[in-house]
Design a protein around this motif. Structure first.
Motif, mmCIF file in Angstrom:
data_model
loop_
_atom_site.group_PDB
_atom_site.id
_atom_site.type_symbol
_atom_site.label_atom_id
_atom_site.label_comp_id
_atom_site.label_asym_id
_atom_site.label_seq_id
_atom_site.Cartn_x
_atom_site.Cartn_y
_atom_site.Cartn_z
ATOM 1 N N LYS A 145 39.479 29.920 42.101
ATOM 2 C CA LYS A 145 38.560 31.072 42.084
ATOM 3 C C LYS A 145 37.115 30.598 41.865
ATOM 4 O O LYS A 145 36.182 31.073 42.500
ATOM 5 N N ILE A 146 36.971 29.621 40.968
ATOM 6 C CA ILE A 146 35.623 29.102 40.683
ATOM 7 C C ILE A 146 35.043 28.434 41.946
ATOM 8 O O ILE A 146 33.895 28.667 42.305
ATOM 9 N N ASP A 186 34.145 31.285 44.297
ATOM 10 C CA ASP A 186 32.994 32.069 43.809
ATOM 11 C C ASP A 186 31.677 31.341 44.058
ATOM 12 O O ASP A 186 30.654 31.964 44.320
ATOM 13 N N LEU A 187 31.715 30.010 43.906
ATOM 14 C CA LEU A 187 30.456 29.247 43.975
ATOM 15 C C LEU A 187 30.262 28.560 45.331
ATOM 16 O O LEU A 187 29.434 27.666 45.457
ATOM 17 N N TYR A 214 24.617 23.709 43.341
ATOM 18 C CA TYR A 214 24.578 23.246 41.952
ATOM 19 C C TYR A 214 24.816 21.738 41.930
ATOM 20 O O TYR A 214 25.298 21.146 42.909
ATOM 21 N N ASN A 263 26.258 18.097 41.347
ATOM 22 C CA ASN A 263 27.595 17.492 41.468
ATOM 23 C C ASN A 263 28.606 18.412 42.176
ATOM 24 O O ASN A 263 29.804 18.406 41.851
ATOM 25 N N GLU A 279 31.723 16.736 43.796
ATOM 26 C CA GLU A 279 32.597 16.112 42.789
ATOM 27 C C GLU A 279 33.324 17.191 41.974
ATOM 28 O O GLU A 279 34.510 17.055 41.674
ATOM 29 N N ILE A 280 32.582 18.247 41.637
ATOM 30 C CA ILE A 280 33.209 19.322 40.837
ATOM 31 C C ILE A 280 34.310 20.006 41.648
ATOM 32 O O ILE A 280 35.410 20.249 41.147
ATOM 33 N N ALA A 324 37.250 17.725 41.789
ATOM 34 C CA ALA A 324 37.922 17.650 40.481
ATOM 35 C C ALA A 324 38.724 18.932 40.222
ATOM 36 O O ALA A 324 39.853 18.882 39.720
ATOM 37 N N LEU A 325 38.139 20.077 40.601
ATOM 38 C CA LEU A 325 38.846 21.347 40.368
ATOM 39 C C LEU A 325 40.120 21.431 41.218
ATOM 40 O O LEU A 325 41.149 21.907 40.749
#
Lengths: 315, 268
Positions: B241-242, B245-246, B251, B253, B256-257, B260-261
């Motif tokens: 979901k994150i 959503d984004l 934003y 990284n 990478e984020i 990682a998620l």
């Protein structure tokens, strides 16, 4: 007056071990949204069953609204009558031990149960009437309201849980799981309790059903200002909705406070056998990889998104 | 066990619960069937194991039509674990509970003891062999039920909302058990759930809504399709979901984020 426990202890049999020990707790009558957490067998359900006098303490003092629950006197005593104070010499009694732990069924216990609405786990299994409306009317009927009054209270309660009017005459057994649970909650709301207690209300519901039910409870509180106490194992629900958290461990209350302080103390969480909310776990992993940084541990999706975008969580 | 549903429909009274469903499940696979309460997923499980009979269409197990005659043969090859752990414990001890099924199959005593130990060890319950059910947690009871089904050498194991009445520890225990048996033997496993954390143990995820398949794919494909999940009364994993959503937000990284998620979606 709310609910007040002073050094309360409870055991199921006179020679058994204490299932509640040294419980000191105060819950206001209005506007509280309390979650009770704890491992299976920690005493959570026993605690709430003491609140509505389904179980009676054998030691200590328990006040529920303006009633004092005392097994020794074989029925709860109304505190605000001078006669009772004189008759039972309440001002002088230092401690109130029960002679036996056998629950006492008296009319006065009913008064306590009228103040406290207790919704058990899987309440939909307790529906039994031929129609939804009749099922919700069952509670007020037990408290000797007239038929018209019962119907009015039942309809008000069903409206409060946002239950469609066209299904009032349907058999409760032909409803979906979420609808059945709403009917069961309406059955408790119909007796117009001052405090509502729910034991694992979201367990077994699908994600949409969970959200709908939790939002409904928040909405009920906004409208009625009644205090709501919820037993839960679901840390994601707790992180999103709790205002105050009580943690029980081995028959005792080991934490009573706000949620962030609890979730940020990992040692304590581990000690209490509690999980982190999913988002908090994700946040810690991302921080470990040096991908994000935060001062306060994110507890909800919105909070983690704020942190990812470089913002701060403000208290 | 290979499963095929050909244009299957089922209704309780007039209410259609399964509607013209076509589905093939390969043997030795793990499939999760997800959907909201009332989407028809438990009915589908009952149809596959022959507890319900389709009003229309045909079910094939290992290329044989499932009917009154063949069900007798297939029943011995199926195990189903239901929602309520208390409703499926028949023995006075863990050992007796597993022995119950084996005795009905006229298994020799020596072999029976061997099987009881083997499968209790597999689900991590060997030390509780003499324990009575009231001393077990919900998760432990479900693990005994799984051991019981496995001891019957079932080829198809269906877990019908087997964790929905359990606390987080019990849910974890059952999840770990599924992971273990995933690598054991060549069983066909069907996980019926509305919990995506449980569904991610599968190789394939099928979303059921109003008795119809609305999405069929790998866990990653299904979890990414938030609209389908929301329309089916479900919610995607928080991590996905994150990411969604984004998606249109810049934003630091970001790549990478996101990676990682995704990794954490299947790891945590």
């Amino acid at each position: 007056m709310g609910i007040n426990f002073q050094n309360v202890a409870f055991r199921y049999s006179p020679l058994g071990k204490d299932v509640l020990q040294d419980i000191n707790l105060e819950v206001e009558e209005n506007d509280e949204f309390v979650f009770i957490l704890g491992h299976t067998g920690s005493g959570k359900s026993t605690l709430v069953q003491n609140i509505n006098a389904l179980l009676l303490p054998y030691k200590g003092k328990l006040n529920v609204m303006d009633h004092q629950v005392i097994t020794r006197y074989r029925h709860p005593i109304k505190l605000n009558t001078k006669l009772n104070k004189k008759r039972y010499n309440l001002n002088k009694s230092k401690h109130l031990f029960a002679k036996s732990n056998i629950p006492v069924y008296s009319r006065t216990l009913r008064n306590i149960r009228k103040h406290i609405g207790l919704v058990f786990q899987f309440p939909e299994y307790q529906l039994f009437e031929s129609t939804v409306l009749k099922d919700v009317m069952f509670g007020p009927k037990n408290f000797k309201y007239s038929k018209e009054e019962c119907e009015r209270l039942a309809k008000e309660a069903l409206e409060l849980v946002d239950f469609p009017k066209e299904l009032y005459d349907r058999s409760p057994f032909l409803l979906s799981g979420g609808q059945m649970r709403r009917v069961a909650i309406a059955g408790i709301l119909a007796i117009n309790p001052d405090v509502i207690i729910l034991d694992e209300p979201t367990v077994g519901l699908d994600p949409k059903g969970k959200d709908t039910l939790m939002n409904l409870l928040v909405d009920i509180q906004k409208k009625t200002h009644k205090s709501i106490i919820i037993i839960s194992h679901d840390m994601n629900v707790v992180a999103r909705y709790a205002k105050r958290i009580i943690v029980m461990k081995q028959s005792r209350i080991v934490y009573d406070g706000e949620k962030r302080r609890l979730f940020e103390d990992l040692d304590k969480l581990h000690e209490y056998n509690l999980d982190l909310p999913t988002v908090s776990g994700l946040s810690m992993e991302l921080k470990k990889k040096n991908l994000i940084n935060y001062k306060h541990l994110p507890l909800t999706i919105e909070e983690l998104e704020t942190v990812i975008k470089g913002g701060d969580i403000y208290e | 066990m290979k499963i095929k549903l050909d244009n299957v429909s089922f209704s309780y009274n007039e209410e259609k619960v399964i509607s013209n469903l076509n589905l093939e499940i390969e043997s030795s696979s793990i499939t999760a069937i997800i959907g909201h309460n009332g989407s028809g997923k438990s009915t589908l499980a009952k149809l596959i194991v022959g507890l319900l009979e389709p009003k229309k269409g045909t079910i094939y197990l290992d290329d044989q039509v499932l009917n009154e005659d063949s069900i007798k043969i297939f029943r011995n090859k199926m195990g189903i674990i239901f929602q309520n752990p208390d409703n499926q414990f028949v023995g006075v001890t863990v050992k007796d509970d597993i022995a119950f099924g084996l005795e009905n199959k006229n298994i020799e005593r020596e072999e029976m003891i061997q099987k009881i130990h083997k499968y209790l060890k597999l689900v991590g319950m060997e030390e509780y062999i003499e324990e009575s059910p009231e001393n077990l947690s919900g998760g432990q009871k479900q693990r005994v039920a799984i051991a019981g089904a496995l001891s019957m050498e079932c080829e198809l194991l269906i877990l019908d909302e087997s964790t929905s009445m359990l606390d987080p520890l019990g849910t974890k225990e059952v999840g770990e058990t599924i992971k273990k048996i995933k690598n054991e033997d060549n069983k066909t496993i069907i996980i019926i759930t509305h919990d995506l954390e449980e569904a991610r143990l599968a190789d394939r995820v099928i979303v059921l809504n109003k008795g119809k398949i609305v999405k069929d794919g790998t866990p990653k494909e299904v979890f990414s399709d938030e609209n389908i999940l929301i329309n089916s009364g479900l919610k995607t994993m928080d991590s996905v979901k994150i990411i969604n959503d984004l998606k249109n937000v810049d934003y630091k990284n970001k790549k990478e984020i996101e990676a990682a998620l995704w990794e954490l979606t299947f790891k945590m």
